[in-house]
Scaffold this motif. Structure first.
Motif, PDB file in Angstrom:
ATOM      1  N   MET A   1       0.833  -1.199   0.000  1.00 35.80           N
ATOM      2  CA  MET A   1       0.000   0.000   0.000  1.00 35.80           C
ATOM      3  C   MET A   1       0.868   1.249   0.000  1.00 35.80           C
ATOM      4  SD  MET A   1      -2.936   1.270   2.759  1.00 35.80           S
ATOM      5  CE  MET A   1      -3.898  -0.240   2.595  1.00 35.80           C
ATOM      6  N   ASP A   2       0.577   2.156  -0.943  1.00 40.65           N
ATOM      7  CA  ASP A   2       1.195   3.479  -0.967  1.00 40.65           C
ATOM      8  C   ASP A   2       0.189   4.478  -0.425  1.00 40.65           C
ATOM      9  OD1 ASP A   2       3.855   3.092  -2.222  1.00 40.65           O
ATOM     10  OD2 ASP A   2       2.649   2.307  -3.870  1.00 40.65           O
ATOM     11  N   ILE A   3       0.605   5.258   0.583  1.00 39.21           N
ATOM     12  CA  ILE A   3      -0.289   6.175   1.274  1.00 39.21           C
ATOM     13  C   ILE A   3       0.256   7.590   1.156  1.00 39.21           C
ATOM     14  CG2 ILE A   3      -1.443   6.700   3.453  1.00 39.21           C
ATOM     15  CD1 ILE A   3      -0.704   3.830   4.351  1.00 39.21           C
ATOM     16  N   HIS A   4      -0.578   8.502   0.674  1.00 36.74           N
ATOM     17  CA  HIS A   4      -0.226   9.919   0.583  1.00 36.74           C
ATOM     18  C   HIS A   4      -1.080  10.675   1.595  1.00 36.74           C
ATOM     19  CE1 HIS A   4       0.661  13.902  -0.950  1.00 36.74           C
ATOM     20  NE2 HIS A   4      -0.632  14.119  -1.176  1.00 36.74           N
ATOM     21  N   THR A   5      -0.417  11.299   2.592  1.00 34.54           N
ATOM     22  CA  THR A   5      -1.113  12.037   3.647  1.00 34.54           C
ATOM     23  C   THR A   5      -0.658  13.488   3.601  1.00 34.54           C
ATOM     24  OG1 THR A   5      -0.995  10.013   4.988  1.00 34.54           O
ATOM     25  CG2 THR A   5      -1.720  12.016   6.100  1.00 34.54           C
ATOM     26  N   PRO A   6      -1.369  14.367   2.899  1.00 41.29           N
ATOM     27  CA  PRO A   6      -0.877  15.733   2.663  1.00 41.29           C
ATOM     28  C   PRO A   6      -0.699  16.567   3.916  1.00 41.29           C
ATOM     29  CG  PRO A   6      -3.159  15.502   1.935  1.00 41.29           C
ATOM     30  CD  PRO A   6      -2.658  14.131   2.225  1.00 41.29           C
ATOM     31  N   SER A   7      -1.388  16.253   5.009  1.00 48.48           N
ATOM     32  CA  SER A   7      -1.281  17.070   6.219  1.00 48.48           C
ATOM     33  C   SER A   7      -0.110  16.671   7.110  1.00 48.48           C
ATOM     34  CB  SER A   7      -2.582  16.977   7.029  1.00 48.48           C
ATOM     35  OG  SER A   7      -2.806  15.637   7.447  1.00 48.48           O
ATOM     36  N   GLU A   8       0.591  15.593   6.786  1.00 51.22           N
ATOM     37  CA  GLU A   8       1.734  15.165   7.583  1.00 51.22           C
ATOM     38  C   GLU A   8       2.972  15.997   7.252  1.00 51.22           C
ATOM     39  OE1 GLU A   8       1.777  13.182   9.997  1.00 51.22           O
ATOM     40  OE2 GLU A   8       0.449  11.452   9.746  1.00 51.22           O
TER      41      GLU A   8
ATOM     42  N   ASP B   1      -8.955  15.306  -4.453  1.00 43.92           N
ATOM     43  CA  ASP B   1      -8.555  16.703  -4.659  1.00 43.92           C
ATOM     44  C   ASP B   1      -9.427  17.643  -3.834  1.00 43.92           C
ATOM     45  OD1 ASP B   1      -6.560  15.957  -6.380  1.00 43.92           O
ATOM     46  OD2 ASP B   1      -7.698  16.399  -8.213  1.00 43.92           O
ATOM     47  N   LYS B   2     -10.721  17.397  -3.831  1.00 43.18           N
ATOM     48  CA  LYS B   2     -11.649  18.242  -3.083  1.00 43.18           C
ATOM     49  C   LYS B   2     -11.380  18.154  -1.586  1.00 43.18           C
ATOM     50  CE  LYS B   2     -16.599  18.918  -2.211  1.00 43.18           C
ATOM     51  NZ  LYS B   2     -17.970  18.440  -2.529  1.00 43.18           N
ATOM     52  N   TRP B   3     -11.203  16.932  -1.067  1.00 43.23           N
ATOM     53  CA  TRP B   3     -10.972  16.767   0.369  1.00 43.23           C
ATOM     54  C   TRP B   3      -9.645  17.384   0.800  1.00 43.23           C
ATOM     55  CZ3 TRP B   3     -12.733  11.069   1.661  1.00 43.23           C
ATOM     56  CH2 TRP B   3     -14.121  10.998   1.562  1.00 43.23           C
ATOM     57  N   GLU B   4      -8.609  17.211  -0.015  1.00 42.46           N
ATOM     58  CA  GLU B   4      -7.317  17.804   0.329  1.00 42.46           C
ATOM     59  C   GLU B   4      -7.414  19.319   0.379  1.00 42.46           C
ATOM     60  OE1 GLU B   4      -3.835  16.534  -1.687  1.00 42.46           O
ATOM     61  OE2 GLU B   4      -4.358  14.403  -1.635  1.00 42.46           O
ATOM     62  N   ALA B   5      -8.143  19.910  -0.566  1.00 49.45           N
ATOM     63  CA  ALA B   5      -8.306  21.365  -0.584  1.00 49.45           C
ATOM     64  C   ALA B   5      -9.050  21.844   0.655  1.00 49.45           C
ATOM     65  CB  ALA B   5      -9.043  21.790  -1.854  1.00 49.45           C
ATOM     66  N   LEU B   6     -10.092  21.124   1.054  1.00 51.80           N
ATOM     67  CA  LEU B   6     -10.844  21.498   2.250  1.00 51.80           C
ATOM     68  C   LEU B   6      -9.977  21.385   3.504  1.00 51.80           C
ATOM     69  CD1 LEU B   6     -14.275  19.757   1.532  1.00 51.80           C
ATOM     70  CD2 LEU B   6     -13.849  22.221   1.622  1.00 51.80           C
ATOM     71  N   GLU B   7      -9.187  20.308   3.578  1.00 50.63           N
ATOM     72  CA  GLU B   7      -8.316  20.122   4.739  1.00 50.63           C
ATOM     73  C   GLU B   7      -7.270  21.220   4.810  1.00 50.63           C
ATOM     74  OE1 GLU B   7      -6.707  16.121   6.456  1.00 50.63           O
ATOM     75  OE2 GLU B   7      -5.242  16.823   4.987  1.00 50.63           O
ATOM     76  N   ALA B   8      -6.680  21.578   3.670  1.00 45.19           N
ATOM     77  CA  ALA B   8      -5.666  22.633   3.640  1.00 45.19           C
ATOM     78  C   ALA B   8      -6.272  23.985   4.003  1.00 45.19           C
ATOM     79  CB  ALA B   8      -5.027  22.701   2.255  1.00 45.19           C
ATOM     80  N   ALA B   9      -7.512  24.239   3.572  1.00 49.60           N
ATOM     81  CA  ALA B   9      -8.165  25.520   3.864  1.00 49.60           C
ATOM     82  C   ALA B   9      -8.438  25.676   5.353  1.00 49.60           C
ATOM     83  CB  ALA B   9      -9.470  25.636   3.075  1.00 49.60           C
ATOM     84  N   LYS B  10      -8.758  24.569   6.023  1.00 49.44           N
ATOM     85  CA  LYS B  10      -9.031  24.625   7.461  1.00 49.44           C
ATOM     86  C   LYS B  10      -7.752  24.846   8.257  1.00 49.44           C
ATOM     87  CE  LYS B  10     -13.062  21.558   7.262  1.00 49.44           C
ATOM     88  NZ  LYS B  10     -13.589  20.219   7.643  1.00 49.44           N
ATOM     89  N   GLY B  11      -6.610  24.395   7.732  1.00 48.47           N
ATOM     90  CA  GLY B  11      -5.342  24.589   8.403  1.00 48.47           C
ATOM     91  C   GLY B  11      -5.102  23.688   9.593  1.00 48.47           C
ATOM     92  N   VAL B  12      -6.046  22.797   9.886  1.00 48.61           N
ATOM     93  CA  VAL B  12      -5.895  21.879  11.009  1.00 48.61           C
ATOM     94  C   VAL B  12      -6.740  20.643  10.733  1.00 48.61           C
ATOM     95  CG1 VAL B  12      -7.804  22.900  12.309  1.00 48.61           C
ATOM     96  CG2 VAL B  12      -6.015  21.647  13.540  1.00 48.61           C
ATOM     97  N   VAL B  13      -6.262  19.497  11.183  1.00 48.45           N
ATOM     98  CA  VAL B  13      -7.018  18.257  11.027  1.00 48.45           C
ATOM     99  C   VAL B  13      -7.862  18.046  12.270  1.00 48.45           C
ATOM    100  CG1 VAL B  13      -6.875  15.772  10.743  1.00 48.45           C
ATOM    101  CG2 VAL B  13      -5.256  17.257   9.550  1.00 48.45           C
ATOM    102  N   LYS B  14      -9.173  18.009  12.097  1.00 43.33           N
ATOM    103  CA  LYS B  14     -10.076  17.830  13.217  1.00 43.33           C
ATOM    104  C   LYS B  14     -10.542  16.388  13.304  1.00 43.33           C
ATOM    105  CE  LYS B  14     -11.894  22.564  13.172  1.00 43.33           C
ATOM    106  NZ  LYS B  14     -13.114  23.401  13.095  1.00 43.33           N
ATOM    107  N   GLU B  15     -10.592  15.872  14.523  1.00 44.69           N
ATOM    108  CA  GLU B  15     -11.082  14.516  14.721  1.00 44.69           C
ATOM    109  C   GLU B  15     -12.575  14.446  14.410  1.00 44.69           C
ATOM    110  OE1 GLU B  15      -9.990  12.553  18.376  1.00 44.69           O
ATOM    111  OE2 GLU B  15      -8.419  14.025  18.720  1.00 44.69           O
ATOM    112  N   LEU B  16     -13.025  13.261  13.995  1.00 42.20           N
ATOM    113  CA  LEU B  16     -14.447  13.074  13.742  1.00 42.20           C
ATOM    114  C   LEU B  16     -15.257  13.203  15.023  1.00 42.20           C
ATOM    115  CD1 LEU B  16     -14.304  10.062  11.269  1.00 42.20           C
ATOM    116  CD2 LEU B  16     -14.645  12.476  10.714  1.00 42.20           C
ATOM    117  N   SER B  17     -14.712  12.697  16.121  1.00 47.91           N
ATOM    118  CA  SER B  17     -15.368  12.789  17.434  1.00 47.91           C
ATOM    119  C   SER B  17     -14.343  13.319  18.431  1.00 47.91           C
ATOM    120  CB  SER B  17     -15.892  11.420  17.878  1.00 47.91           C
ATOM    121  OG  SER B  17     -16.810  10.897  16.942  1.00 47.91           O
ATOM    122  N   PRO B  18     -14.132  14.645  18.470  1.00 49.64           N
ATOM    123  CA  PRO B  18     -13.049  15.213  19.278  1.00 49.64           C
ATOM    124  C   PRO B  18     -13.220  14.943  20.768  1.00 49.64           C
ATOM    125  CG  PRO B  18     -14.537  16.925  18.514  1.00 49.64           C
ATOM    126  CD  PRO B  18     -14.914  15.676  17.781  1.00 49.64           C
TER     127      PRO B  18
END
Length: 398
Positions: A85-92, A233-250
């Protein structure tokens, strides 16, 4: 037509893209899965299956956005022989953004190599002869293989309907690097159905299959493969715009004082996301972790009575059992465990809570403590349209 049905005891609704019909001269199968958390899509997978080879391209967010390309070679009995498996995690961080994972599974062991620019990690686990399958929380192509291997083992061992098959599961993602093999159980049911329980699943998951027992059909939809690149592409853009990775159930903490007594509650806060909660996400007559992820912890600095249950100063975990006409609160003496690890032998007490209906629904699960006077208060739980309360009484002299 898209059918959406709850993956029981998981806070997910799945819409599976049905396999394209395969003729004898056209053995390759192309299909996919879409997983939804209420109204939010959390993973999309495109799958190509030919013979003993399975190729999966997908994107998920749990909570980080990850693009995955996975190639799996199956062995006898539909078990995994080799996985890459090759995994690309843009927020890391840059040196952890690209990760390559290879797994080799033998009759008695699992060998995992995880490589990125930061480190190379090796893990070797003994299976003791059990079937070992891969687990990624939002990859339902892996769930399909999990069921496939269990059903094949059941047939080979001539298991009867209702029997269970024991499996072990290994992990791929960075968050679970240190975890050894965990346990999974698949129960074979009539009508091309099966149930699954494992250490990361709170309760029981259910699925149905085609007549061959190989294709998971309970969650069905379009006869096509999804556009993975477009969604990613859409999800990566949304994550980058938020500037932080939020947990699903913080994770959150509620703190309050009743007189001189300090009370703190450490818990996870899932969102409703348009889902039906009571009787669905939270099944009736079964123990609920009362939140998400790790068990909900309750700490009191002095002796109190909670819902009539006598508690000494210390830390406990809170669990609930909803019913058609009410709800029970359980206080357990164990703390620090995951929310699937409820041990009833450690219960301190059980008592009913008062249940009312909210006029304005609450989207995010909320626990609070209110103080009425120096010795009396209440524990309050709110989510969706329900409000559960239990009285708190501070012991005299505190």
């Amino acid at each position: 037509m898209i059918m959406q049905r709850p993956f029981q005891r998981l806070p997910l609704l799945l819409a599976a893209l049905v396999a394209v019909a395969c003729r004898p001269a056209e053995p390759e199968q192309r299909y996919g899965f879409i997983a939804r958390l209420g109204s939010d899509t959390v993973s999309v997978e495109s799958i190509t299956r030919r013979g003993n080879t399975v190729v999966v391209d997908g994107v998920d967010r749990f909570p980080r956005v990850r693009r995955r390309h996975t190639e799996i070679e199956l062995g006898s009995g539909s078990t995994i022989r080799h996985l890459a498996m090759d995994i690309h995690t843009p927020s890391e961080p840059a040196n952890q953004r690209e990760r390559h994972v290879t797994v080799d599974v033998t009759a008695d062991s699992v060998h995992i190599l995880q490589t990125d620019d930061a480190a190379k990690l090796r893990h070797n686990f003994a299976t003791n002869g059990a079937v070992a399958m891969a687990h990624v929380p939002q990859m339902y192509s892996l769930y399909e293989l999990y069921f496939d291997a269990a059903l094949a083992r059941a047939v080979a061992e001539k298991r009867a309907l209702g029997d269970t098959v024991q499996l072990r599961q290994f992990y791929i993602d960075r968050e679970f690097d240190r975890f050894p093999l965990h346990h999974g159980v698949v129960r074979i049911l009539p009508g091309n159905r099966a149930e699954i329980q494992h250490d990361w699943l709170s309760g029981t998951g259910q699925a149905t299959f085609d007549s061959t027992g190989r294709r998971m059909l309970t969650y069905s939809g379009l006869d096509s493969q999804p556009d993975i690149k477009g969604v990613a592409d859409k999800w990566e853009a949304l994550e980058a715009a938020k500037g932080v990775v939020k947990e699903l159930s913080p994770r959150d903490t509620a703190r309050s004082n009743i007189g001189n007594v300090s009370i703190a509650i450490d818990y996870s806060r899932p969102h409703a996301r348009g889902r039906v909660l009571l009787g669905n996400v939270i099944p009736n007559d079964r123990v609920w972790r009362t939140g998400a992820n790790a068990a909900t912890q309750f700490t009191t600095s002095a002796p109190i009575r909670l819902a009539g249950i006598q508690l000494a100063a210390g830390t406990y975990t809170l669990w609930t059992i909803p019913h058609q006409n009410g709800v029970d609160l359980i206080v357990n003496g164990q703390s620090g465990q995951w929310g699937t690890q409820y041990d009833h032998s450690r219960d301190v007490g059980k008592a009913p809570m008062q249940s009312t209906t909210l006029s304005t629904p609450v989207d995010q699960f909320t626990i609070s403590v209110s103080g009425n006077d120096a010795r009396h208060g209440a524990l309050i739980m709110e989510w969706g349209e329900f409000r559960w309360t239990a009285p708190i009484e501070v012991a005299a002299g505190h």
